[in-house]
Structure formats: structure tokens, C-alpha cells
Design an enzyme around this catalytic site. Structure first.
Site, PDB file in Angstrom:
ATOM      1  N   CYS A 293      -3.721 -32.499 -11.320  1.00  0.00           N
ATOM      2  CA  CYS A 293      -2.577 -32.619 -10.914  1.00  0.00           C
ATOM      3  C   CYS A 293      -2.349 -33.285  -9.377  1.00  0.00           C
ATOM      4  O   CYS A 293      -1.468 -33.423  -8.905  1.00  0.00           O
ATOM      5  CB  CYS A 293      -1.510 -31.382 -10.989  1.00  0.00           C
ATOM      6  SG  CYS A 293      -2.318 -29.939  -9.927  1.00  0.00           S
TER       7      CYS A 293
ATOM      8  N   ILE B 181      -1.459  -6.352  14.220  1.00  0.00           N
ATOM      9  CA  ILE B 181      -0.728  -5.999  12.933  1.00  0.00           C
ATOM     10  C   ILE B 181      -1.812  -6.596  11.770  1.00  0.00           C
ATOM     11  O   ILE B 181      -1.914  -7.457  11.516  1.00  0.00           O
ATOM     12  CB  ILE B 181       0.539  -6.723  12.564  1.00  0.00           C
ATOM     13  CG1 ILE B 181       1.379  -6.469  13.762  1.00  0.00           C
ATOM     14  CG2 ILE B 181       1.320  -6.308  11.259  1.00  0.00           C
ATOM     15  CD1 ILE B 181       1.973  -5.067  14.107  1.00  0.00           C
TER      16      ILE B 181
ATOM     17  N   ARG C 130      -8.364 -10.493  10.342  1.00  0.00           N
ATOM     18  CA  ARG C 130      -7.413  -9.401  10.570  1.00  0.00           C
ATOM     19  C   ARG C 130      -7.153  -9.124  12.247  1.00  0.00           C
ATOM     20  O   ARG C 130      -8.197  -9.562  12.877  1.00  0.00           O
ATOM     21  CB  ARG C 130      -7.815  -8.062  10.016  1.00  0.00           C
ATOM     22  CG  ARG C 130      -8.336  -7.924   8.715  1.00  0.00           C
ATOM     23  CD  ARG C 130      -9.097  -6.806   8.209  1.00  0.00           C
ATOM     24  NE  ARG C 130      -9.374  -6.690   6.693  1.00  0.00           N
ATOM     25  CZ  ARG C 130     -10.400  -7.019   6.315  1.00  0.00           C
ATOM     26  NH1 ARG C 130     -11.571  -7.621   6.993  1.00  0.00           N
ATOM     27  NH2 ARG C 130     -10.782  -6.731   5.208  1.00  0.00           N
TER      28      ARG C 130
ATOM     29  N   CYS D  70      -8.078 -25.577 -12.885  1.00  0.00           N
ATOM     30  CA  CYS D  70      -8.872 -26.890 -12.611  1.00  0.00           C
ATOM     31  C   CYS D  70      -8.928 -27.239 -10.952  1.00  0.00           C
ATOM     32  O   CYS D  70      -9.174 -28.244 -10.448  1.00  0.00           O
ATOM     33  CB  CYS D  70      -8.207 -27.892 -13.307  1.00  0.00           C
ATOM     34  SG  CYS D  70      -6.925 -29.066 -12.551  1.00  0.00           S
TER      35      CYS D  70
ATOM     36  N   CYS E 271       1.750 -30.010 -13.332  1.00  0.00           N
ATOM     37  CA  CYS E 271       0.367 -29.121 -13.447  1.00  0.00           C
ATOM     38  C   CYS E 271       0.381 -28.388 -14.581  1.00  0.00           C
ATOM     39  O   CYS E 271       1.182 -27.459 -14.878  1.00  0.00           O
ATOM     40  CB  CYS E 271       0.385 -28.188 -12.009  1.00  0.00           C
ATOM     41  SG  CYS E 271      -0.667 -26.896 -12.039  1.00  0.00           S
TER      42      CYS E 271
ATOM     43  N   CYS F   4      -2.418 -26.430 -15.467  1.00  0.00           N
ATOM     44  CA  CYS F   4      -2.814 -24.904 -15.677  1.00  0.00           C
ATOM     45  C   CYS F   4      -1.829 -23.920 -15.367  1.00  0.00           C
ATOM     46  O   CYS F   4      -1.764 -22.920 -15.936  1.00  0.00           O
ATOM     47  CB  CYS F   4      -3.782 -24.803 -14.687  1.00  0.00           C
ATOM     48  SG  CYS F   4      -5.234 -26.014 -14.810  1.00  0.00           S
TER      49      CYS F   4
ATOM     50  N   HIS G 124       0.716  -1.218   0.091  1.00  0.00           N
ATOM     51  CA  HIS G 124      -0.048   0.122  -0.071  1.00  0.00           C
ATOM     52  C   HIS G 124       0.910   1.205   0.012  1.00  0.00           C
ATOM     53  O   HIS G 124       1.846   1.343   0.715  1.00  0.00           O
ATOM     54  CB  HIS G 124      -0.986  -0.116   1.266  1.00  0.00           C
ATOM     55  CG  HIS G 124      -2.019  -0.903   1.144  1.00  0.00           C
ATOM     56  ND1 HIS G 124      -3.162  -0.836   0.641  1.00  0.00           N
ATOM     57  CD2 HIS G 124      -2.116  -2.174   1.768  1.00  0.00           C
ATOM     58  CE1 HIS G 124      -3.888  -1.809   0.847  1.00  0.00           C
ATOM     59  NE2 HIS G 124      -3.221  -2.649   1.559  1.00  0.00           N
TER      60      HIS G 124
ATOM     61  N   SER H  45      -4.104  -4.857   8.230  1.00  0.00           N
ATOM     62  CA  SER H  45      -3.704  -4.190   7.148  1.00  0.00           C
ATOM     63  C   SER H  45      -3.184  -2.704   7.626  1.00  0.00           C
ATOM     64  O   SER H  45      -3.756  -2.204   8.461  1.00  0.00           O
ATOM     65  CB  SER H  45      -4.946  -4.066   6.147  1.00  0.00           C
ATOM     66  OG  SER H  45      -4.338  -3.165   4.947  1.00  0.00           O
TER      67      SER H  45
ATOM     68  N   LYS I 192     -15.075  -3.166   2.742  1.00  0.00           N
ATOM     69  CA  LYS I 192     -14.259  -2.064   3.282  1.00  0.00           C
ATOM     70  C   LYS I 192     -13.008  -2.071   2.572  1.00  0.00           C
ATOM     71  O   LYS I 192     -12.310  -2.844   2.159  1.00  0.00           O
ATOM     72  CB  LYS I 192     -13.569  -2.367   4.714  1.00  0.00           C
ATOM     73  CG  LYS I 192     -13.225  -1.435   5.337  1.00  0.00           C
ATOM     74  CD  LYS I 192     -12.515  -1.703   6.733  1.00  0.00           C
ATOM     75  CE  LYS I 192     -12.155  -0.391   7.653  1.00  0.00           C
ATOM     76  NZ  LYS I 192     -11.454  -0.759   8.754  1.00  0.00           N
TER      77      LYS I 192
END
Lengths: 599, 425, 121
Positions: free
Chosen positions: A536, A426, A401, A531, A494, A496, A131, A428, A340
């Protein structure tokens, strides 16, 4: 707001059922509320945002008990008698950043976490945004930590070889006439956010984000915003800490602490875990939603955590063509209003995240998702991106959070106990702040330790952590060489996410080892795609069993007790045979029943 | 490195039933064929389909899925089709001469050239979260295909007390398979008001074992932290939305989902192939050529079939056409005619016809909902070119019709309709 | 659904899945309706007297590349013997290479029906 006023406010709202007292170091709330939301409301009513004198709430809700922490079933004596200089409690991004920064010093560092892997709570359950700190009130500690942390990200992620993209973020506005006001706000923004703010016209905005909603007339662009994989960073920090001498003990829960009184100050003497009693010189509390519980064990409870959950949806990579950065539209809300901030976020791994919402909860570990959360987020963010469709959802997740009532970070030495340091509350922007919190705690810890020992720099400290190779991002030539050297990189498990067997084995052989399907998924992404492990999954289970020389039915999804398979087929055949005979013809029962059911 | 790249006429991606048939038929047309399979053995999903009932149309026998695939593999062994197993096509680029494929295999990275492509990439299963099932993320929630792999390939049971969501054929087959191998199947739940699978599978997989089928009910939430401890099921209304107040908790340790298949077309899309919203597979002509010249699609990647016989047929069709394309490019095309349906159709394949067409053109369609006696007609330029009565139509059952190419010479489009047929024949 | 009204069955012979109604007449003659072909009649007859099913499963092999081999009966066995049949197959171990269609086991559960490999090994 003095105590009397606080009590008056409480009485007006809760008609005398909740009391507030000033116990010197904190305000203590007691009494009962009819719902958990009300209990939280009481705390927020009395709290002063960013206040240093915290609310400690013991308000209960009759008939609703705070669930006890879920503890590992394992018990052993692995850690019995360990005397680390520093014991860090909590393997989230905060704890791991602290461990990594502390490993620059010649210290015996032990980090414990009750889960089977690091980053299992909030650190793997957020949107990965770094941020600029737009909506944080200046003066709060989290503002300072956010901006400091933000400024370290490029260097840290380059050292740790963690993908980080400073994409910037567009805060879009619906009303064109706001533009002059927002232009005027730019100098102020520039003083308070990480990076710079710019006013961007609608047409400029659409050059970068062509698919942003027509509702967006212009935007404020914050170039300090970025994207990181939050659990990827946490794992990298943990590995780098281990590489530099720290020890990480997983499946290790702190159960209690023994303290002693010396000259009116409390000192932690020992810390009891399910894996033995530890005798640390100092303890660092980075326990996330359990930070209050840890503080209480240490005799240092002066704040409360009220868990607040939020759910994000992950969209298919196909949706990524609609978004290049991060954007949101100001002044839009879902009907219920339980969302939010948040926005539409293009992740470093090529997906899109929508969310999160914000709901108070008494449960610190209830990561269940609910339909309403997804609906609300889509309702809200559909204004910013008309292209959003729930049909693109591949999965969703909930994070919790660790908020204090003051809604600010607590990064300081214990107030009653002399050898504890808290990194608490702690929430965000904890991910953005983590590198700074690591540095701040390092400083506090070294200062605290220097009273009883000399703290010397670790001359062998290597800030660089090698990442697991990513063949699919290599040039064709490099990939060819890699496969020639190790054919496992040429076996795609895998499809994908195009993950090779070699990468899966790498994930299992790191300095912080991992042997679960989900742990491997967080490290190298098999099963992260559209998937969701349908193809996988069984192959990964097979590879884990082979690598660890264990039977298939011992391979776990994640947690202890999350074995994927229940045993060899046919093992319960006796039972099956009986059923088979029972389903026989006599009196025509099965046909009748079955026939009746579907007609 | 692509200077030394080998060149093929036809490259088939995917070694399941569609790909096997495509490779064989392209070979029979004299093409030099490469077949790519990402798993270590050919056969695709048929490897794990040990149950029988395959191949009745083609072989007139009730074969198991494995046997059906093996027949094609034996045929393939007699050809000089080059087979690469455990090989992944990571990238395909369009070039002036055709296509350049980047292949990943344990022997190394390799590029090959191909004049045409057949995409036989099959389909994937929809997952719990993709059908809005909420709650926790414990072990014990898996798709029917994964469960089938665990039992039939690895010999392992994925659970002891199972709830199955979805009455598609795979779900029904798994109900029987789990029961035979010692698991307890508590029930099959279906959000729709009628079962999705074939009636005979309801009979031999559920009725035979006294497994209850609950219609108009769906799983809305899963519970449990480590292992699944139970599911919440709710009754649903006609629009398949859960009805509040009807929630019921079913203790179980396994939830198996058979809630739909989605054609896999990521490679196709990366090449600019246009995908149909109705089928989720590429738009195509009667040769199953997609909107990108030289790229053909077949099998479940084109649209989800319920009979493997049709999958093979589409593979053969696509393989043959790809071989012809590789040899001489397109024959002169007069025009392309759009194929349209009224809203009574779920979908129809192909989506357009390139004229001139040869012989007779097969169409595959599904009805949008269950119907009784129905007449299906096709018109071109106001003239009826096809008419047939069906005794009944159900969305899970794909229907095939054929129209003589000679009748399709108009200006178009070709319009299909469905109407209730009141006359007894 | 007593015997006069007949029994509702679904024919499993082909994917058509005809809904049959099978009634035993007083003369002991079975009358079947709902079948699109002759095979439905035969199926109903068997279903009312001695229902049979084909059985498909997997048997253990000694090969790590393919630890389980798919097999099926080469005909139908009485439904009530399926449990015994599975138990018998549980103890089978294949130690040599087989081609699809080769016999794995003869006279399954005393039925006279053989079990054949449904895939190459």
C-alpha cells in the site's frame, strides 16, 4: 540521608570525581563520570524516591556530549506576536490532555511541538497499557495520578471515540506455595490499585488464557488494567482540543525564553520559537525528555531528566490467538537483566506487543533499535508464553522515558518562576495518568491565570470527538450505505489492515491535519500490517500527492527531509549511460571481476 | 441480502498470472467464473515486471512480464468470465452450498455465492525488520517490489545511491533497472554463501554493469533520521549470524530488500485451510485442492515459484479441478496418500495425493542445499516408482518431475529421496 | 583468464544459465564448453565480438490512468548503444491507445531494431 552521607556514598563509588551540593531548592551534582551509566548511577545514588527536593545533575562524561535537540529546519513568522493566555510546550499525550481539559475554559490556548505531528516521542512509543498501578509505591504522586487517570479512562475514551478495552491483567506466579501469601495481599492491593485484585487459580487462568506457560501456577488478576492505542488517544485529545478552540502549532520548537525579575520572582516575558516570538501569560511545560531544558530556559530548573529507552516488538495478528488480555510471569528475567516489568500485551488493534527493556541513554531522540533488546525481551517473556516466536515479529520500536532521579512525576507551579507550570518526569504510567494530569494542570493553570484575568467556562465545549469511520467494523448494511454515499470507502488500499481510500482521505482532512505516510499510518493504519506497507505504500504516496496537489517526490514519510522518492526516473540518465558504456567489453573487465566475485 | 446473491461455479481470488490461468481454464471446463482483483488492473505483480525472460517454457519466447500477462488477459477477454477489478474480498464464509463472499468495491458492498474457490493471492515480500535489521526508521528503506512499483508504474526513482540486500532475482533485476534509470547501485549483499538468483541474472544484471556482489555479508543496521544516510554491513558465519568486528559502514540513501517472499494465505487460514510449514502455502493434493474441500490454491500463494510458466500451470490445474468440483463435487476417492521426503529436500508440492489420480502427477521440489550430481528417487510400498539424475540442484531453482499415475496405486506413503549419484551416465 | 584459458561467461539465453568457457583457438576458431545447447555457442560468439542485449524500459504516456507504458526492443541491440537508446526513449510520449506488440519507435539508436509496446494502453 543528609548531604554528608550522600557525598560519602558518591566518594565510595566514584572516588571523589563527583560532588554534591545543596543549593536550597535542589541537590546539585557536578563532576565527571567515566560512562553515562555511571553518571546516572550517581544521580540515583543520591536521590530519594519520590523526594520533593530533586537531583539536578550536571555530571558530564568526558568525550561524550549530550546531543542538542533536533530542531525543525523551517523558520517563519506565523506565530510572531501571538499573545495566548496559555502556551503548552509539548504535544505528547500529557500536553494534548492538558490542552483538551483547558479548552473547557474560554481561553486562548496555544500548544507547540517541535515535531511534524503530535505523539511522536514517548506517546507513540509505548505498549499502550492502562495500568492498575501494581508496582508503584504508595505515596508517590504517580500512584495518585495513575489511579485517578485510570478511573477516568472509560468516560474519556467513550467521549473521544477511542477504542479502549478494560481487559484486566494477569500477574502469574511460578511457585504454587505463594498462593496463600498472595491471597493475603489482596485486601492491601485493593486499597492501593485502580480496580480490584483477585487470586486466580491455574485452571481458571487457563480458561481465559489457555496458552499461558505451564510455568504459571496461579495468578493475581487486576481488573483495572486496560489497553488503549496511545497515539490514537493523543491524536483524539489534540483534535478535541482544536475542535474546542485551542490552536496546535507543529514544527514549532521553543528556542529560548526572555525572563524578567519582579520582587525576587522570575517571570517569563516571551518565548522565542522558530516561527516567531510568543508572549504567553503562562507557560506549561509538558516537554517530555526536554522538560529540563524548558525549565532551564524559564529559569526554573530544579530537577533533571535522565532518558531511559525501551524497545518493544510488534507481533503479527496471527499471534493474537495466544493472548486475550495482558500477562507476565513474576520472577523471570533475561540473562542481562535489562528488562523492566513489561509483559505480553494484546493490543486494541489486534496485535501483540512484547517488551519493553530499560536502558539508560544520553540520547534523548535516538530511537534506533538493537538486536539485544529484542532478544532480551523474548528470553524473558518466553517463560510466560512458550508460543512466543521471533518469527512472528513484524516490526519493533524504541521509546524514551523521561525519568527524573526521584522516579516520580512533577506536577506543580514553578519554584523560581511565577508563570510556569510543570508536568515533568512523566514516564510510565504517564499514559494512564494523562487524563488526570490534564485535570490537575487545568486547575493549577486556571488558578494562576485568575490572578490576572477572569477565567470563564467555554459554553461551547463539546467533550465528544467524532472518530474517523471504520468501515471494516461496520455491519454489512451500514457499510453498504457508507460506500453508496462515498465510493472511496469501497476502494481498499491496505489489504493487511483493510483500510479504504476514504479513510485515508479522512485522516488528511481532520481538524489536526496530516499529510505524511507515517501520520496517516498512525491514524488509520495503512502499512501497520504484516507487509508493512510493501503493497500500500506507493498507493498512499499517490493519494497524498493527489489530495495535496503536490508532485510525488514531495510526499514525506514523516520528518521534514524524509521524502520517499528522489525524482523522476531517467533524470540522471547521462550518468547511467556513461556507466553503461564503461561496463563494456574492452579487456573483458566486467566479466572477469564479476566472475571472480561469486565463484 | 445474500438471498439475491449471484452464484458462480468458480470464484478466483487474485488476477495475477495464477488467477488469470485458473479463470481461463475453469471457463474452458464450462464453469461460470468470477475473477476478483483488488487492484485496478489485472496482471498482479507482472504489471510491474517490465523486464524480459518470461514465458520461455510456455511460449518459447522471451516476453516481458507485462506481455506475458497481456497474452492471458487477451485470452480472458474472449471468455465470459466476469472480472471485478478494484474489488476486495473482505470475508469468505463456508456455507452448505459452498462459499459466501463479501466483496468491497467502489460500487458498493456485495455478496456472491460460489461453489468452489481458487485462491491465487500471490505472495508478499519480507521486510527489513522481519530479517532483523535494526537501527532507525528513515525514508529510503524499501522492498524490491515497492521499488519496482515506484520506478515502473509511477516512473519515480526511490533513491540515488542504493545498496541492495539479497541476491534473489528481484534484487538483481532491480539493480539493473535502477542503474539504467540513473541511480547508482553500490553493491548487492547476500547473507548466503552463494547467490539466490538465476546465474544469468547475475551476469546480465550485475556483471554487465560492474555492480559488485558481496556474498556471506548482510546488512545489520540502518542509520539516519529523516532519510537513510548509510547502512552497517557485517560478514556472517555459516549459520548466517553476523560476525562481531566485521562491521563496515556504507554511506547510501537507499536500501532495497530482496530477502524472500512469503505466500499470502490469510484468507485461506480464515477458512481453516491447513498451511504447510515448509512451503508456507496450503497443504494440497495433486489438483491443488487444500485441506478444505472446494478450496484450491495455486501460484505463489501455494508456494513461491521462480518461473511464471509454472505459476500459470498450477493455475490451470487448480482452475480445471475447481470447475470439476463445482460440477459434481468430488469423484469417489479411494484414499489419500501422504507425500514424504528425506531431509535433503527443501520441500515438495503436493503434500498428498488423492487416489485415484489421473494421467501423470507433477511434483515440484526444491533441494535444501546446493548439490552436485544427484539422483532423486521415489518409492511406494518399498517399490521404486521414480528415479532421475540431476546434474546439479540449487535451492533457488525449483525442479519439476512427473510420475505416471498408474505407478501410484499402492498403499503409501510416497517417499522421495535424494542421493549423490556417482555414476556418469 | 587470458585468451588461452578462455573467458568465463554465463549464458543468458534461457534460465538454465550455463557456465560457459569460451576460448579463441590459434586458428581463430572459437571453442565453447559448458553449454547444454547450441544456443550457448552462438551466445559466446556474440559476447566476445559484439555483445548484444534486449532492452526493456517504460516510456511516458499522456494518460493519467497509466502514465508510463512498458516497452521492449523486438530484438537485441549492441550493448554499447543501450545508453543512447535510453536517451532516445526518454523523449518519447505516447498519446494514443496501443495494443501490446504495436511498434512505438522504429530504428532505435540507428540499430534497425524497433521498440514495441509490452502492454495494452
Amino acid at each position: 540521608m543528609n548531604l554528608k552521607k550522600k557525598q560519602q556514598k558518591l566518594d565510595a563509588r566514584f572516588s571523589g570525581s563527583i560532588r554534591i551540593e545543596d543549593s536550597g531548592e535542589y541537590f546539585h551534582l557536578t563532576g565527571t563520570a567515566s560512562t553515562w551509566e555511571e553518571a546516572v548511577e550517581a544521580g540515583l545514588l543520591c536521590a530519594e524516591k519520590g523526594g520533593l527536593k530533586h537531583i539536578v545533575s550536571d555530571v558530564t562524561v568526558p568525550g561524550q556530549e549530550k546531543p542538542a535537540p533536533i530542531l525543525p529546519k523551517l523558520t517563519d513568522k506565523t506565530l510572531e506576536g501571538r499573545t495566548p493566555d496559555i502556551l503548552i510546550i509539548g504535544g505528547g499525550v500529557t500536553g494534548c490532555a492538558i490542552a483538551r481539559e483547558l479548552s473547557k475554559n474560554k481561553l486562548d490556548i496555544l500548544l507547540v511541538d517541535k515535531e511534524y505531528d503530535v505523539a511522536l516521542h514517548a506517546s507513540s512509543r509505548n505498549d499502550g497499557m492502562v495500568h492498575p498501578g501494581i508496582d508503584i509505591t504508595p505515596g508517590l504522586l504517580k500512584k495518585k495520578m495513575n489511579n485517578w487517570g485510570n478511573s477516568i479512562y472509560d468516560k474519556l475514551c467513550s467521549d473521544l471515540n477511542v477504542p479502549f478495552e478494560r481487559t484486566g491483567q494477569y500477574l502469574c506466579f511460578k511457585k504454587g506455595w505463594y498462593l496463600p501469601f498472595m491471597t493475603l495481599s489482596v485486601p492491601y492491593c485493593n486499597m492501593t490499585v485502580a480496580g480490584k485484585a483477585h487470586v486466580v487459580t491455574g485452571s481458571k487462568l487457563r480458561k481465559v488464557e489457555p496458552d499461558v506457560s505451564p510455568e504459571a501456577k496461579f495468578a493475581l488478576y487486576f481488573d483495572g488494567a486496560g489497553m488503549v492505542c496511545p497515539y490514537g488517544l493523543t491524536i483524539a485529545l489534540a483534535e478535541n482540543a482544536i475542535d474546542n478552540g485551542a490552536q496546535i502549532s507543529l514544527d514549532t520548537a521553543v528556542l529560548s525564553m526572555e525572563t524578567e525579575e519582579n520582587d525576587g520572582k522570575t517571570t517569563i516575558k516571551s518565548v522565542t520559537t522558530n516561527r516567531g516570538v510568543i508572549y504567553p501569560k503562562i507557560v506549561i511545560n509538558a516537554a517530555g525528555v526536554f522538560a529540563e531544558d524548558i525549565a532551564q530556559m524559564a529559569g526554573d530548573r530544579f530537577f533533571s531528566i535522565h532518558p531511559r529507552k525501551g524497545t518493544n516488538a510488534i507481533l503479527d495478528k496471527k499471534a493474537r490467538r495466544h493472548i486475550n488480555t495482558i500477562y507476565s510471569l513474576m520472577g523471570t528475567q533475561s540473562k542481562t537483566g535489562h528488562t523492566k516489568g513489561g509483559g505480553i500485551v494484546g493490543t486494541v488493534d489486534g496485535n501483540v506487543l512484547i517488551g519493553p527493556d530499560a536502558i539508560e541513554t544520553i540520547e534523548k531522540e535516538d530511537f534506533a533499535t538493537h538486536k539485544d533488546s529484542i532478544q532480551n525481551s523474548f528470553e524473558k517473556h518466553n517463560h510466560a508464553g512458550k508460543w512466543l516466536t521471533t518469527g512472528d515479529i513484524i516490526t519493533y520500536f524504541t521509546g524514551i522515558r523521561a525519568a527524573t532521579y526521584e522516579e516520580d512525576f512533577i506536577i506543580e507551579n514553578g519554584r523560581f518562576t511565577s508563570n510556569i507550570i510543570h508536568a515533568a518526569g512523566i514516564q510510565s504510567p504517564g499514559l494512564t495518568a494523562a487524563p488526570a494530569i490534564g485535570l490537575a494542570i487545568e486547575e493549577l493553570a486556571c488558578k494562576m491565570l485568575s490572578k490576572q484575568m477572569t477565567v470563564e467556562p467555554n459554553e461551547n465545549f463539546n467533550p465528544v470527538r467524532q472518530a474517523i469511520v471504520k468501515p471494516k467494523e461496520m455491519s454489512d448494511e451500514d457499510r453498504e450505505k457508507l460506500i453508496a454515499a462515498n465510493p472511496d470507502y469501497g476502494i481498499i488500499v491496505c489489504r493487511c489492515e483493510e483500510v479504504s481510500k476514504g479513510e485515508i482521505l479522512d485522516a488528511m482532512r481532520r481538524s489536526l491535519p496530516c499529510d505524511t505516510v507515517d501520520g496517516i499510518k498512525r491514524r488509520v493504519r495503512p502499512g501497520m500490517g504484516r507487509c508493512q506497507g510493501g503493497f500500500c505504500g506507493p498507493h498512499v504516496v499517490n493519494i497524498i500527492a493527489e489530495e495535496k496537489h503536490i508532485p510525488l517526490q514531495q510526499v514525506r514519510k514523516g520528518y521534514e527531509g524524509s521524502e520517499i522518492l528522489t525524482g523522476e526516473k531517467g533524470a540522471a540518465q547521462e550518468n547511467g549511460a556513461e556507466q553503461e558504456n564503461g561496463a563494456e567489453q574492452e579487456n573483458g573487465t566486467p566479466q572477469e571481476k564479476g566472475g571472480g566475485r561469486h565463484e | 441480502m445474500n438471498k439475491n446473491a449471484k452464484t458462480y461455479d468458480v470464484t478466483v481470488i487474485g488476477g495475477g498470472p495464477a488467477g488469470l490461468a485458473a479463470a481461463i481454464s475453469a471457463h474452458e471446463q464450462g464453469a461460470h467464473v468470477l475473477l476478483i482483483e483488488r487492484e485496478d488492473r489485472l496482471g498482479g505483480v507482472l504489471k510491474q515486471c517490465i523486464h524480459d525472460g518470461f514465458g520461455l517454457l510456455r511460449f518459447g519466447e522471451k516476453l516481458s512480464g507485462c506481455e506475458y500477462a497481456t497474452r492471458f488477459m487477451h485470452k480472458l477477454e474472449e471468455t465470459d468470465v466476469e472480472v471485478r477489478a478494484l474489488t476486495f474480498a473482505s470475508r469468505i464464509e463456508k456455507t452448505d452450498e459452498g462459499f459466501l463472499l463479501s466483496l468491497i468495491q467502489s460500487s458498493g458492498f456485495e455478496q456472491v455465492k460460489s461453489k468452489s474457490l481458487v485462491l491465487a493471492t500471490g505472495c508478499r515480500e519480507r521486510t527489513a525488520r522481519q530479517v532483523a535489521i535494526h537501527g532507525t526508521r528513515p525514508a529510503g528503506v524499501l522492498t524490491a517490489g515497492s521499488a519496482q512499483y515506484y520506478i515502473n508504474i509511477l516512473g519515480q526513482l526511490p533513491g540515488k545511491n542504493c545498496v541492495i540486500l539479497g541476491s534473489g532475482d528481484i534484487g538483481l533485476i532491480m539493480a539493473r533497472r535502477l542503474t539504467l534509470e540513473g541511480a547508482n547501485v553500490l553493491g548487492v549483499y547476500e547473507a548466503k554463501a552463494e547467490p539466490s538468483g538465476l546465474m544469468r541474472n547475475i551476469y546480465q544484471c550485475l556483471v554487465d554493469f560492474d555492480i559488485p556482489l558481496h556474498l556471506s555479508k548482510t546488512v545489520t543496521e540502518v542509520h539516519g533520521r529523516e532519510r537513510l544516510t548509510g547502512v552497517t554491513v557485517s560478514a556472517v558465519d555459516e549459520r548466517m549470524n553476523p560476525i562481531p568486528g566485521t562491521e563496515e559502514y556504507i554511506p547510501c540513501d537507499t536500501l532495497i530488500l530482496s530477502v524472500g517472499l512469503i505466500p499470502e494465505n490469510e484468507l485461506a487460514e480464515s477458512l481453516g485451510v491447513k498451511i504447510s510449514r515448509a512451503t508456507k502455502g496450503p497443504e494440497c493434493n495433486q489438483d491443488y485442492e487444500t485441506t478444505v474441500p472446494g478450496i484450491f490454491s495455486c501460484g505463489n500463494a501455494l508456494h513461491v515459484n521462480d518461473l511464471v510458466d509454472y505459476v500459470s500451470e498450477s493455475g490451470e490445474n487448480a482452475g480445471r479441478a475447481a470447475a470439476a468440483y463445482a460440477k459434481s463435487g468430488h469423484e469417489h476417492r479411494l484414499k489419500s496418500v501422504e507425500v514424504k521426503t528425506d531431509k535433503n529436500f527443501g520441500y515438495i508440492v503436493p503434500s498428498h495425493i488423492d487416489l485415484p489420480a489421473k494421467d501423470s502427477v507433477p511434483f515440484f521440489f526444491r533441494t535444501s542445499k546446493t548439490r552436485g550430481r544427484t539422483r532423486v528417487k521415489a518409492f511406494m510400498d518399498g517399490k521404486e516408482v521414480f528415479s532421475k539424475v540431476f546434474a546439479g540442484l540449487r535451492p533457488p531453482e525449483m525442479e519439476k518431475i512427473e510420475i505416471e499415475a498408474a505407478k501410484l496405486q499402492g498403499a503409501g506413503p510416497l517417499q522421495f529421496t535424494m542421493e549423490v549419484d556417482e555414476h556418469e551416465q | 583468464m587470458n585468451s588461452k584459458e578462455g573467458k568465463e561467461l554465463i549464458c543468458i539465453v534461457c534460465p538454465n544459465g550455463c557456465r560457459l568457457n569460451a576460448a579463441m583457438g590459434e586458428d581463430g576458431q572459437l571453442s565453447v564448453t559448458g553449454n547444454k545447447c547450441k544456443r550457448g555457442e552462438k551466445f559466446a560468439q556474440a559476447e566476445l565480438t559484439n555483445p548484444t542485449r534486449s532492452l526493456t524500459t517504460t516510456v511516458r504516456t499522456s494518460f493519467s490512468t497509466m502514465p508510463w507504458l512498458p516497452v521492449r526492443t523486438d530484438g537485441e541491440i549492441p550493448k554499447k548503444l543501450i545508453g543512447d537508446a535510453l536517451k532516445e526513449l526518454q523523449s518519447v510520449l505516447i498519446e494514443k491507445n496501443l495494443r501490446c506488440g504495436e511498434v512505438v519507435l522504429t530504428d532505435l539508436a540507428g540499430t534497425g531494431i524497433n521498440v514495441i509496446a509490452a502492454s495494452d494502453l
